[in-house]
Enzyme design. Structure first.
Site, PDB file in Angstrom:
ATOM      1  CE  LYS A  18      -3.963  -2.483   2.757  1.00  0.00           C
ATOM      2  NZ  LYS A  18      -4.557  -2.287   3.181  1.00  0.00           N
TER       3      LYS A  18
ATOM      4  CE1 TYR B 269      -8.897  -2.623   0.574  1.00  0.00           C
ATOM      5  CE2 TYR B 269      -8.473  -1.029  -0.339  1.00  0.00           C
ATOM      6  CZ  TYR B 269      -8.133  -2.054   0.499  1.00  0.00           C
ATOM      7  OH  TYR B 269      -7.134  -1.913   1.340  1.00  0.00           O
TER       8      TYR B 269
ATOM      9  CG  PHE C  25     -13.373   1.723   7.555  1.00  0.00           C
ATOM     10  CD1 PHE C  25     -12.643   0.743   6.763  1.00  0.00           C
ATOM     11  CD2 PHE C  25     -14.064   0.715   8.256  1.00  0.00           C
ATOM     12  CE1 PHE C  25     -12.783  -0.352   6.587  1.00  0.00           C
ATOM     13  CE2 PHE C  25     -13.881  -0.059   7.883  1.00  0.00           C
ATOM     14  CZ  PHE C  25     -13.390  -0.879   7.121  1.00  0.00           C
TER      15      PHE C  25
ATOM     16  NE  ARG D 289      -6.111 -12.083   5.110  1.00  0.00           N
ATOM     17  CZ  ARG D 289      -7.566 -11.567   5.192  1.00  0.00           C
ATOM     18  NH1 ARG D 289      -7.166 -10.531   4.439  1.00  0.00           N
ATOM     19  NH2 ARG D 289      -8.060 -11.414   5.910  1.00  0.00           N
TER      20      ARG D 289
ATOM     21  CB  THR E  97      -7.067  -6.022   9.431  1.00  0.00           C
ATOM     22  OG1 THR E  97      -7.506  -7.654   9.091  1.00  0.00           O
ATOM     23  CG2 THR E  97      -7.607  -5.390   9.121  1.00  0.00           C
TER      24      THR E  97
ATOM     25  NE  ARG F 260      -1.528  -6.005   7.389  1.00  0.00           N
ATOM     26  CZ  ARG F 260      -2.994  -6.391   6.788  1.00  0.00           C
ATOM     27  NH1 ARG F 260      -3.446  -7.358   7.426  1.00  0.00           N
ATOM     28  NH2 ARG F 260      -3.445  -6.116   5.352  1.00  0.00           N
TER      29      ARG F 260
ATOM     30  CG  ASN G 275      -3.159  -2.562   6.837  1.00  0.00           C
ATOM     31  OD1 ASN G 275      -2.994  -1.726   5.733  1.00  0.00           O
ATOM     32  ND2 ASN G 275      -4.499  -3.495   7.512  1.00  0.00           N
TER      33      ASN G 275
ATOM     34  CG  HIS H 299      -5.256  -6.341  -0.437  1.00  0.00           C
ATOM     35  ND1 HIS H 299      -6.386  -6.209   0.632  1.00  0.00           N
ATOM     36  CD2 HIS H 299      -5.164  -6.367  -1.351  1.00  0.00           C
ATOM     37  CE1 HIS H 299      -7.094  -7.841  -0.651  1.00  0.00           C
ATOM     38  NE2 HIS H 299      -6.150  -7.567  -0.819  1.00  0.00           N
TER      39      HIS H 299
ATOM     40  CD  GLU I   9      -8.741  -8.604  -4.005  1.00  0.00           C
ATOM     41  OE1 GLU I   9      -7.906  -9.435  -3.783  1.00  0.00           O
ATOM     42  OE2 GLU I   9      -9.589  -8.495  -2.564  1.00  0.00           O
TER      43      GLU I   9
HETATM   44  P1  GTP Z   1      -6.954  -5.652   2.731  1.00  0.00           P
HETATM   45  O1  GTP Z   1      -5.517  -7.196   2.911  1.00  0.00           O
HETATM   46  O2  GTP Z   1      -6.055  -4.618   2.886  1.00  0.00           O
HETATM   47  O3  GTP Z   1      -8.112  -5.966   2.540  1.00  0.00           O
HETATM   48  O4  GTP Z   1      -7.512  -6.143   4.986  1.00  0.00           O
HETATM   49  P2  GTP Z   1      -7.250  -7.107   5.815  1.00  0.00           P
HETATM   50  O5  GTP Z   1      -8.012  -8.053   4.571  1.00  0.00           O
HETATM   51  O6  GTP Z   1      -6.791  -7.372   6.792  1.00  0.00           O
HETATM   52  O7  GTP Z   1      -9.050  -6.574   6.663  1.00  0.00           O
HETATM   53  P3  GTP Z   1     -10.512  -6.217   5.907  1.00  0.00           P
HETATM   54  O8  GTP Z   1     -10.179  -6.158   4.630  1.00  0.00           O
HETATM   55  O9  GTP Z   1     -11.190  -6.893   7.088  1.00  0.00           O
HETATM   56  O10 GTP Z   1     -10.598  -4.298   5.850  1.00  0.00           O
HETATM   57  C1  GTP Z   1      -9.411  -3.540   4.645  1.00  0.00           C
HETATM   58  C2  GTP Z   1      -8.972  -2.614   4.922  1.00  0.00           C
HETATM   59  O11 GTP Z   1      -9.519  -1.448   5.545  1.00  0.00           O
HETATM   60  C3  GTP Z   1      -8.287  -3.410   6.216  1.00  0.00           C
HETATM   61  O12 GTP Z   1      -6.794  -3.490   6.193  1.00  0.00           O
HETATM   62  C4  GTP Z   1      -7.082  -1.807   6.602  1.00  0.00           C
HETATM   63  O13 GTP Z   1      -6.722  -0.570   6.782  1.00  0.00           O
HETATM   64  C5  GTP Z   1      -9.086  -1.179   6.598  1.00  0.00           C
HETATM   65  N1  GTP Z   1      -9.767  -0.996   8.017  1.00  0.00           N
HETATM   66  C6  GTP Z   1     -10.291  -1.684   8.589  1.00  0.00           C
HETATM   67  N2  GTP Z   1     -10.695  -1.769   9.576  1.00  0.00           N
HETATM   68  C7  GTP Z   1     -10.621  -0.037   9.338  1.00  0.00           C
HETATM   69  C8  GTP Z   1     -10.429   1.153  10.243  1.00  0.00           C
HETATM   70  O14 GTP Z   1     -11.889   0.784  11.879  1.00  0.00           O
HETATM   71  N3  GTP Z   1     -10.817   2.198  10.084  1.00  0.00           N
HETATM   72  C9  GTP Z   1      -9.842   2.317   9.389  1.00  0.00           C
HETATM   73  N4  GTP Z   1     -10.077   3.588   8.562  1.00  0.00           N
HETATM   74  N5  GTP Z   1      -9.578   1.233   8.117  1.00  0.00           N
HETATM   75  C10 GTP Z   1      -9.851  -0.033   8.674  1.00  0.00           C
HETATM   76 MG    MG Z   2      -9.788  -7.624   2.878  1.00  0.00          MG
END
Ligand code: GTP
Ligand code: MG
Length: 135
Positions: A9, A49, A57, A85, A91, A102, A112, A115, A126
């Site tokens: 990212k 997304y 958010f 992962r 996350t 992370r 973080n 992705h 994707e």
């Molecule tokens: P990705 O690999 O980025 O998809 O992360 P993930 O699969 O571990 O988490 P998820 O798909 O649930 O969320 C996608 C992204 O949204 C996360 O990686 C975070 O960067 C962001 N995100 C999730 N929860 C929050 C939140 O509460 N606040 C904010 N600002 N960002 C969030």
């Molecule tokens: Mg995700």
């Protein structure tokens, strides 16, 4: 063998972590089969997304992921989705284990570093967004 879509990212690129992430991927034995540095437009970011479009958010998420260049790549290997992962960690980077990407590099959930697709079905969707016609 399986494929997964990984993003370094904009925070990861800005902080100079491209090499660190790729190095971990290669040490693990996952193969980089496509890679590109690019800045996303809002439309692509929203498509990527889409599952989060109703979350509070979502606006922040789209703004952040389009804020600068990112590295998109496709990794290939046995259970590549789960394998990456595990490398990425939880996350919420406060909770992700030290030794993960992370866990070693981040503190804020919104920034973080990486992705990784969360299932083979998500990976297929994707990969089509980021590398249409390549696979
Ligand atoms: P990705 O690999 O980025 O998809 O992360 P993930 O699969 O571990 O988490 P998820 O798909 O649930 O969320 C996608 C992204 O949204 C996360 O990686 C975070 O960067 C962001 N995100 C999730 N929860 C929050 C939140 O509460 N606040 C904010 N600002 N960002 C969030
Ligand atoms: Mg995700």
């Amino acid at each position: 063998s399986e494929r997964t879509l990984v993003l370094i990212k904009p925070d990861g690129v800005k902080r100079g972590l491209i090499g660190d992430v790729i190095s971990r991927v290669e040490r693990k034995g996952l193969k980089v089969v496509a890679m590109d540095l690019r800045t996303l437009d809002a439309e692509t970011a929203k498509a990527h997304y889409a599952e989060h479009s109703e979350r509070p958010f979502f606006g922040e998420l789209v703004e952040f992921i389009t804020s600068g260049p990112l590295v998109a790549m496709v990794l290939e290997g046995p259970r590549a989705v789960e394998a990456f992962r595990a490398l990425a960690g939880a996350t919420d980077p406060v909770k992700s284990a030290p030794g993960t990407i992370r866990g070693d590099h981040a503190l804020e959930i919104g920034e973080n570093v990486v992705h990784g697709s969360d299932s083979p079905e998500s990976a297929a969707r994707e990969i089509k967004i980021f590398f249409p016609d390549r696979f």
